[in-house]
Design a protein around this motif. Structure first.
Motif, PDB file in Angstrom:
ATOM      1  N   ARG A   1      -2.767  14.310  -1.892  1.00  0.00           N
ATOM      2  CA  ARG A   1      -1.849  13.187  -1.675  1.00  0.00           C
ATOM      3  C   ARG A   1      -2.387  12.229  -0.633  1.00  0.00           C
ATOM      4  N   ARG A   2      -1.690  11.113  -0.476  1.00  0.00           N
ATOM      5  CA  ARG A   2      -2.169  10.074   0.440  1.00  0.00           C
ATOM      6  C   ARG A   2      -1.149   9.713   1.491  1.00  0.00           C
ATOM      7  N   MET A   3      -1.647   9.240   2.630  1.00  0.00           N
ATOM      8  CA  MET A   3      -0.740   8.756   3.669  1.00  0.00           C
ATOM      9  C   MET A   3      -0.411   7.312   3.363  1.00  0.00           C
ATOM     10  N   THR A   4       0.860   7.024   3.326  1.00  0.00           N
ATOM     11  CA  THR A   4       1.262   5.654   2.986  1.00  0.00           C
ATOM     12  C   THR A   4       2.219   5.102   4.025  1.00  0.00           C
ATOM     13  N   ARG A   5       2.391   3.794   3.927  1.00  0.00           N
ATOM     14  CA  ARG A   5       3.317   3.059   4.768  1.00  0.00           C
ATOM     15  C   ARG A   5       4.709   3.703   4.770  1.00  0.00           C
ATOM     16  N   THR A   6       5.225   4.053   3.584  1.00  0.00           N
ATOM     17  CA  THR A   6       6.592   4.576   3.522  1.00  0.00           C
ATOM     18  C   THR A   6       6.675   5.994   4.079  1.00  0.00           C
ATOM     19  N   ARG A   7       5.671   6.788   3.826  1.00  0.00           N
ATOM     20  CA  ARG A   7       5.692   8.151   4.379  1.00  0.00           C
ATOM     21  C   ARG A   7       5.639   8.114   5.900  1.00  0.00           C
ATOM     22  N   LYS A   8       4.797   7.224   6.425  1.00  0.00           N
ATOM     23  CA  LYS A   8       4.758   7.062   7.879  1.00  0.00           C
ATOM     24  C   LYS A   8       6.121   6.678   8.431  1.00  0.00           C
TER      25      LYS A   8
END
Lengths: 140, 140
Positions: free
Chosen positions: B15-22
């Motif tokens: 998976r990836r780190m994204t703006r919304t997850r942050k």
DNA sequence: TTCCTTGCAAATACTTTGCAGACTG
DNA sequence: CAGTCTGCAAAGTATTTGCAAGGAA
């Protein structure tokens, strides 16, 4: 007999005893696991009782108001379950994550804990839920 | 730092780190009560973070899978709440029936009880919920 | 440049509400 | 016969899924 006590409660709150209320009560009386609304609906259909799901919801809510039925929200089930309260002691449940079987736990260790919580938090404790999940003997 | 641990978990599961997850993580990190999906959504909107409610649900589910977030189903609330697990001890909650305030109970009296239940029922106990409701000092 | 993630719309699950006709007391 | 109860349809709330466009590595 249960029905007598219920007629009394119904009468006192301006309500009536009906075919569907009798059917739901009879089902809860002969069932030994807490049932969800849709399970009550399905079992009554099998028993040739004509009833609507909406009526099941309305009935369990009336019985809950009268203090005759307990509503349970088991751990991450996404639906409520209902069981007859009639003369039963306060208790908790464990549910098998595989087959869904629910077993009563005839114990509650929370009297002392409740006092401790009231002291520590300054809340007045009104109620609690305690439910376990796990794997039953058949499903391990 | 929390974000490092999370990037690792995300990477390991493709998976990836994204703006919304942050944004969801940062909100959970600075909040001291468990939040529901719609509360997370509303608070991020207030904080000028563009996010969809659907993405909130997907995000908390990912964080739950990664073991970073705990999902709570409080007593008859009809919605789930989420809180950061990060380094926190297992604990339970009490919620005020009037104002909805949720307070952590930093205790769990259930280790011995779990053993007793396993002996009595032959279940293998996997998890439990224990939640209290009552009236907080301000609302009594 | 791959393929994961997002937003939007729509679907799903559970439960409640509105209303006209049916039934209880 | 008055007033409650039921069934059907529809609405409400919480959550999930499908899909095409956007974004991370």
């Amino acid at each position: 007999m249960l029905e007598t006590a219920i007629r009394k409660g119904l009468r006192e709150t301006g309500r009536r005893m009906t075919r569907t209320r009798k059917a739901v009560l009879a089902l809860l009386e002969r069932t030994h696991e807490p049932l969800s609304a849709s399970e009550i609906f399905a079992q009554l259909q099998q028993a040739q009782v004509a009833i609507d799901l909406v009526t099941v919801y309305r009935t369990v809510n009336v019985l809950k108001e009268l203090g005759l039925v307990l509503q349970l929200d088991l751990f991450q089930e996404g639906q409520s379950r209902y069981e007859l309260k009639e003369g039963r002691k306060h208790h908790h449940h464990i549910r098998c994550q595989i087959c869904g079987r629910i077993v009563d736990l005839l114990l509650c260790p929370l009297k002392k804990l409740t006092k401790l919580i009231e002291e520590r938090t300054q809340f007045v404790v009104d109620d609690h839920t305690l439910e376990f999940t796990g794997f039953c003997p058949k499903c391990q």
